[in-house]
Design an enzyme around this catalytic site. Structure first.
Site: not given
Ligand code: PMP
Length: 407
Positions: A365, A204, A227, A201, A124
């Site tokens: 993203c 997910q 999430k 990370d 991401h």
């Molecule tokens: N890493 C991953 C794999 C994600 O899916 C996301 C959120 N889409 C993030 C990081 C970032 O999370 P946040 O926007 O809640 O900080």
């Protein structure tokens, strides 16, 4: 493992009774954010109606109550991820802030010219950009673990790339775009053999699989409350004590200090060293309620329920000739990305929306993944335990309609 009564559990989520365009909402955008059970909403409401107050400073009743409730949430997080020490749980605004914290503090302390940070091809943006910034700052280099066209990391290449310039490896547990579940234990073991720490990370993963940071032997692990059925604005960075103690503070301000004078400031102990300023207190209460909710269901039960629904969805989508999956890793969970013929994902998304079906379209993203596959984006359906096979059937019917309309 206990079987979940999905119909009953759905009634815990007020928003799932909503209609859009006069049709029942089919919410398949859970990777972007999950819906909240009434208990999470109530926990935040209770804080504001009954004991709203700032924490960690007041002698008065409300402040002490708020502080003890907030610190109780830290204990819940500790138990939830099985951290060895309570002070290894740092509250953040979310995954993004957790990764930025480590990239910034670790970068300042340990990165120098000629070093490298290793990420993967499926990260991401929030697990790419902070490292690019740190590398740029320190004259270090970013290395990227490649993936194959199924969307799996190439482990041989990874192990070969682990040379002594690498100071940290940062990878996602589960890809938000491809659904790939990465062989995290293998990655961590290989890195540790060379003495390299690993950041996971878990944005997910935390809501889909049981996570035990000690068993994984993760050095850092970041996730977001929103999430995992909790609120936005709160997240967690777990870090091993030995690492967190070595890192300099990320932000300066109240709460993170021991004493301040114009000549010199001394910093607080963990975890407050990394928690400058008034935190997201109500959101913390919401996160605590979300953890209670997940513990009550059991992550193992959730994983099995979702696994069955995931297979059901993949099998059904596979029947549509014009449909092409993006990401076909052997080990996948939660997110299914696809394209329909040569139509733009946005057009498919719009048609699904008119049927009350919420999916995400675009690059999610993860622009480098889209570059890799040479596509503008994907349609992504991402499931939660509260989704049903009937909802998947509606998705399939609507995708078939889209195929006809866009032909
Ligand atoms: N890493 C991953 C794999 C994600 O899916 C996301 C959120 N889409 C993030 C990081 C970032 O999370 P946040 O926007 O809640 O900080």
């Amino acid at each position: 493992v206990r079987k979940l009564d999905i119909e009953r559990l759905r009634s815990d989520f007020p928003i799932l009774q909503t209609q859009v365009y006069g049709k029942p909402l089919v919410y398949l955008d859970n990777a972007a954010t999950t819906q909240k059970p009434a208990s999470v909403i109530k926990a935040m409401d209770d804080y504001y109606t009954e004991y709203n107050s700032n924490i960690h400073r007041g002698v008065h009743y409300l402040s002490q109550k708020a502080t003890s409730e907030y610190e109780l949430v830290r204990k819940k997080v500790q138990a939830f991820i099985n951290a060895e020490h309570l002070h290894e749980v740092i509250f953040t605004r979310g995954t993004t802030e957790g990764i930025n914290l480590v990239a910034n503090s670790f970068g300042r302390k340990f990165l120098k010219a000629g070093d490298s940070i290793m990420i993967s091809a499926m990260e991401h943006h929030s697990n790419i950009v902070p490292w690019q910034m740190a590398c740029e700052d320190r004259g270090a280099r970013l290395q990227v673990i490649p993936m194959n066209n199924k969307g799996e990391l190439m482990m041989d290449a990874f192990e070969q790339m682990l040379d002594d310039t690498v100071k940290l490896v940062s990878v996602t547990y589960i890809s938000n775009s491809l659904g790939t579940v990465n062989p995290l234990k293998e990655i961590i073991q290989a890195a540790h053999q060379k003495g390299i720490p690993v950041l996971v990370d878990a944005a997910q993963a935390i809501q889909h699989v049981p996570i035990d940071v000690q068993e994984l032997d993760a050095d850092f692990l970041a996730f977001s409350g929103h999430k995992m059925y909790g609120p936005t604005g709160i997240g967690v960075l777990y870090g091993k004590e030995e690492w967190l103690n070595q890192l300099p503070p990320y932000q300066g301000g109240g709460d993170m200090i021991k004493s301040v004078s114009f000549a010199k400031t001394t910093y607080n102990e963990l975890p407050l060293k990394f928690e400058a300023g008034t935190p997201s207190i109500a959101e913390g209460m919401g996160l605590g309620a979300a953890i209670d909710y997940l513990e009550h269901l059991g992550l193992q039960s959730i994983a099995e329920t979702e696994g069955q629904l995931f297979s059901y969805a993949v099998d059904a989508l596979q029947e549509i000739d014009e449909l092409r999956f993006i990401g076909e890793a052997d080990n996948r969970a939660a997110s299914i990305s696809f394209l329909v013929g040569d139509t733009h994902p946005f057009d498919v998304g719009e048609i699904l929306d008119k049927h009350g079906i919420a999916v995400r379209t675009g690059h999610h993203c993860t622009e480098p993944i889209m570059h890799y596959f040479g596509i503008p984006g994907t349609v992504r359906a991402s499931i939660a335990f509260y989704n049903t096979t009937e909802e998947i059937d509606k998705l399939i019917a609507a995708v078939k309609k889209a195929v006809m309309l866009l032909r």
